[in-house]
Design a protein around this motif. Structure first.
Motif, PDB file in Angstrom:
ATOM      1  N   MET A  75      27.892  26.130 135.568  1.00 51.43           N
ATOM      2  CA  MET A  75      26.702  26.872 135.137  1.00 51.43           C
ATOM      3  C   MET A  75      25.434  26.189 135.664  1.00 51.43           C
ATOM      4  O   MET A  75      24.500  26.865 136.095  1.00 51.43           O
ATOM      5  N   GLY A  76      25.423  24.864 135.654  1.00 55.63           N
ATOM      6  CA  GLY A  76      24.273  24.130 136.180  1.00 55.63           C
ATOM      7  C   GLY A  76      24.097  24.322 137.676  1.00 55.63           C
ATOM      8  O   GLY A  76      22.968  24.354 138.181  1.00 55.63           O
ATOM      9  N   SER A  77      25.210  24.476 138.378  1.00 57.66           N
ATOM     10  CA  SER A  77      25.107  24.674 139.831  1.00 57.66           C
ATOM     11  C   SER A  77      24.526  26.039 140.186  1.00 57.66           C
ATOM     12  O   SER A  77      24.098  26.264 141.325  1.00 57.66           O
ATOM     13  N   GLN A  78      24.489  26.950 139.232  1.00 52.64           N
ATOM     14  CA  GLN A  78      23.938  28.289 139.475  1.00 52.64           C
ATOM     15  C   GLN A  78      22.447  28.392 139.141  1.00 52.64           C
ATOM     16  O   GLN A  78      21.823  29.426 139.397  1.00 52.64           O
ATOM     17  N   ILE A  79      21.878  27.337 138.604  1.00 53.16           N
ATOM     18  CA  ILE A  79      20.470  27.366 138.211  1.00 53.16           C
ATOM     19  C   ILE A  79      19.552  27.581 139.419  1.00 53.16           C
ATOM     20  O   ILE A  79      18.521  28.246 139.307  1.00 53.16           O
ATOM     21  N   GLN A  80      19.960  27.079 140.558  1.00 52.22           N
ATOM     22  CA  GLN A  80      19.129  27.208 141.754  1.00 52.22           C
ATOM     23  C   GLN A  80      18.858  28.667 142.137  1.00 52.22           C
ATOM     24  O   GLN A  80      17.910  28.954 142.860  1.00 52.22           O
ATOM     25  N   TYR A  81      19.667  29.584 141.647  1.00 54.05           N
ATOM     26  CA  TYR A  81      19.490  30.995 141.988  1.00 54.05           C
ATOM     27  C   TYR A  81      18.579  31.746 141.014  1.00 54.05           C
ATOM     28  O   TYR A  81      18.362  32.945 141.176  1.00 54.05           O
ATOM     29  N   ALA A  82      18.069  31.049 140.011  1.00 52.24           N
ATOM     30  CA  ALA A  82      17.133  31.694 139.074  1.00 52.24           C
ATOM     31  C   ALA A  82      15.870  32.096 139.841  1.00 52.24           C
ATOM     32  O   ALA A  82      15.408  31.373 140.726  1.00 52.24           O
ATOM     33  N   PRO A  83      15.294  33.251 139.501  1.00 55.13           N
ATOM     34  CA  PRO A  83      14.210  33.804 140.323  1.00 55.13           C
ATOM     35  C   PRO A  83      12.871  33.067 140.248  1.00 55.13           C
ATOM     36  O   PRO A  83      12.086  33.140 141.185  1.00 55.13           O
ATOM     37  N   SER A  84      12.603  32.335 139.178  1.00 55.71           N
ATOM     38  CA  SER A  84      11.285  31.698 139.095  1.00 55.71           C
ATOM     39  C   SER A  84      11.424  30.203 138.789  1.00 55.71           C
ATOM     40  O   SER A  84      12.416  29.751 138.202  1.00 55.71           O
ATOM     41  N   PHE A  85      10.407  29.454 139.180  1.00 55.68           N
ATOM     42  CA  PHE A  85      10.384  28.018 138.952  1.00 55.68           C
ATOM     43  C   PHE A  85      10.394  27.699 137.461  1.00 55.68           C
ATOM     44  O   PHE A  85      11.112  26.803 137.007  1.00 55.68           O
ATOM     45  N   ALA A  86       9.624  28.435 136.676  1.00 50.70           N
ATOM     46  CA  ALA A  86       9.561  28.198 135.235  1.00 50.70           C
ATOM     47  C   ALA A  86      10.921  28.429 134.588  1.00 50.70           C
ATOM     48  O   ALA A  86      11.349  27.653 133.716  1.00 50.70           O
ATOM     49  N   LEU A  87      11.626  29.456 135.008  1.00 50.71           N
ATOM     50  CA  LEU A  87      12.950  29.732 134.471  1.00 50.71           C
ATOM     51  C   LEU A  87      13.930  28.634 134.856  1.00 50.71           C
ATOM     52  O   LEU A  87      14.742  28.199 134.040  1.00 50.71           O
ATOM     53  N   CYS A 127      13.215  25.513 135.434  1.00 47.76           N
ATOM     54  CA  CYS A 127      12.894  24.337 134.607  1.00 47.76           C
ATOM     55  C   CYS A 127      13.484  24.481 133.206  1.00 47.76           C
ATOM     56  O   CYS A 127      14.063  23.532 132.668  1.00 47.76           O
ATOM     57  N   ALA A 128      13.345  25.644 132.635  1.00 43.16           N
ATOM     58  CA  ALA A 128      13.894  25.885 131.294  1.00 43.16           C
ATOM     59  C   ALA A 128      15.418  25.789 131.305  1.00 43.16           C
ATOM     60  O   ALA A 128      16.028  25.219 130.390  1.00 43.16           O
ATOM     61  N   LEU A 129      16.043  26.341 132.343  1.00 43.89           N
ATOM     62  CA  LEU A 129      17.502  26.288 132.440  1.00 43.89           C
ATOM     63  C   LEU A 129      18.002  24.864 132.645  1.00 43.89           C
ATOM     64  O   LEU A 129      19.047  24.480 132.110  1.00 43.89           O
ATOM     65  N   TRP A 130      17.271  24.049 133.430  1.00 44.01           N
ATOM     66  CA  TRP A 130      17.663  22.650 133.607  1.00 44.01           C
ATOM     67  C   TRP A 130      17.570  21.892 132.284  1.00 44.01           C
ATOM     68  O   TRP A 130      18.426  21.058 131.973  1.00 44.01           O
ATOM     69  N   ALA A 131      16.554  22.168 131.503  1.00 42.73           N
ATOM     70  CA  ALA A 131      16.428  21.523 130.192  1.00 42.73           C
ATOM     71  C   ALA A 131      17.594  21.927 129.290  1.00 42.73           C
ATOM     72  O   ALA A 131      18.204  21.086 128.615  1.00 42.73           O
ATOM     73  N   LEU A 132      17.927  23.210 129.291  1.00 36.50           N
ATOM     74  CA  LEU A 132      19.044  23.705 128.492  1.00 36.50           C
ATOM     75  C   LEU A 132      20.370  23.121 128.985  1.00 36.50           C
ATOM     76  O   LEU A 132      21.222  22.723 128.184  1.00 36.50           O
ATOM     77  N   GLN A 180      25.157  19.666 128.466  1.00 36.93           N
ATOM     78  CA  GLN A 180      25.988  18.639 129.079  1.00 36.93           C
ATOM     79  C   GLN A 180      25.993  17.379 128.213  1.00 36.93           C
ATOM     80  O   GLN A 180      27.007  16.708 128.087  1.00 36.93           O
ATOM     81  N   GLY A 181      24.870  17.078 127.584  1.00 34.40           N
ATOM     82  CA  GLY A 181      24.816  15.943 126.665  1.00 34.40           C
ATOM     83  C   GLY A 181      25.751  16.128 125.480  1.00 34.40           C
ATOM     84  O   GLY A 181      26.440  15.190 125.069  1.00 34.40           O
ATOM     85  N   PHE A 182      25.779  17.333 124.920  1.00 36.65           N
ATOM     86  CA  PHE A 182      26.703  17.612 123.813  1.00 36.65           C
ATOM     87  C   PHE A 182      28.151  17.383 124.242  1.00 36.65           C
ATOM     88  O   PHE A 182      28.943  16.771 123.518  1.00 36.65           O
ATOM     89  N   VAL A 183      28.504  17.870 125.421  1.00 34.26           N
ATOM     90  CA  VAL A 183      29.877  17.738 125.905  1.00 34.26           C
ATOM     91  C   VAL A 183      30.209  16.268 126.169  1.00 34.26           C
ATOM     92  O   VAL A 183      31.295  15.786 125.818  1.00 34.26           O
ATOM     93  N   PHE A 184      29.272  15.529 126.758  1.00 32.42           N
ATOM     94  CA  PHE A 184      29.514  14.110 127.033  1.00 32.42           C
ATOM     95  C   PHE A 184      29.660  13.309 125.748  1.00 32.42           C
ATOM     96  O   PHE A 184      30.454  12.370 125.693  1.00 32.42           O
ATOM     97  N   VAL A 185      28.924  13.662 124.718  1.00 34.93           N
ATOM     98  CA  VAL A 185      29.093  12.986 123.424  1.00 34.93           C
ATOM     99  C   VAL A 185      30.492  13.251 122.882  1.00 34.93           C
ATOM    100  O   VAL A 185      31.141  12.354 122.329  1.00 34.93           O
TER     101      VAL A 185
END
Length: 122
Positions: free
Chosen positions: A52-64, A66-71, A76-81
């Motif tokens: 899912m993270g590898s697909q973030i680059q295809y989001a249409p806007s920079f702001a989106l 950034c929000a998707l990378w934060a999410l 990923q932090g939850f899964v690593f914990v």
């Protein structure tokens, strides 16, 4: 808080033995298949969230993006914990009946996270 309050707290607290007696006995039995299913599940979650993270680059806007990378980082932090918790339980010899299996899987999962394993083992 006076001596009376401390005495009342001790009288009202639950002992370890009474807690263990309240938990069903099957909860204390180790199961290799259940333990392995937890490990496989968490590896599948890592792969899914990574994809899912590898697909973030295809989001249409920079702001989106950034929000998707934060999410993404939160998920990923939850899964690593979750992986760290399983690895930590291996250090307590709580996942498998076989000590070598606990150490092997604990070392692999801790190494994946970049955390030392044998310094945590009790």
């Amino acid at each position: 808080m006076g001596a009376q309050a401390v005495t009342e707290t001790k009288a009202n607290s639950t002992s370890i033995d009474s807690l263990r007696a309240a938990i069903p006995k099957h909860c204390f039995q180790k199961s290799t298949s259940t333990s392995m299913s937890y490990i496989v599940r968490d590896i599948a979650l890592v792969c899914t969230v990574f994809y899912m993270g590898s697909q973030i680059q295809y989001a249409p806007s920079f702001a989106l993006r950034c929000a998707l990378w934060a999410l993404y980082s939160v998920f990923q932090g939850f899964v690593f914990v979750g992986i760290w918790i399983l690895a930590h339980e291996c250090g307590h010899q709580a996942m498998f009946d076989n000590g070598a299996a606990n150490d092997t899987f604990g070392l692999i999962m801790h190494s994946f996270l970049g955390v030392p394993y044998f310094s945590w083992v009790r």
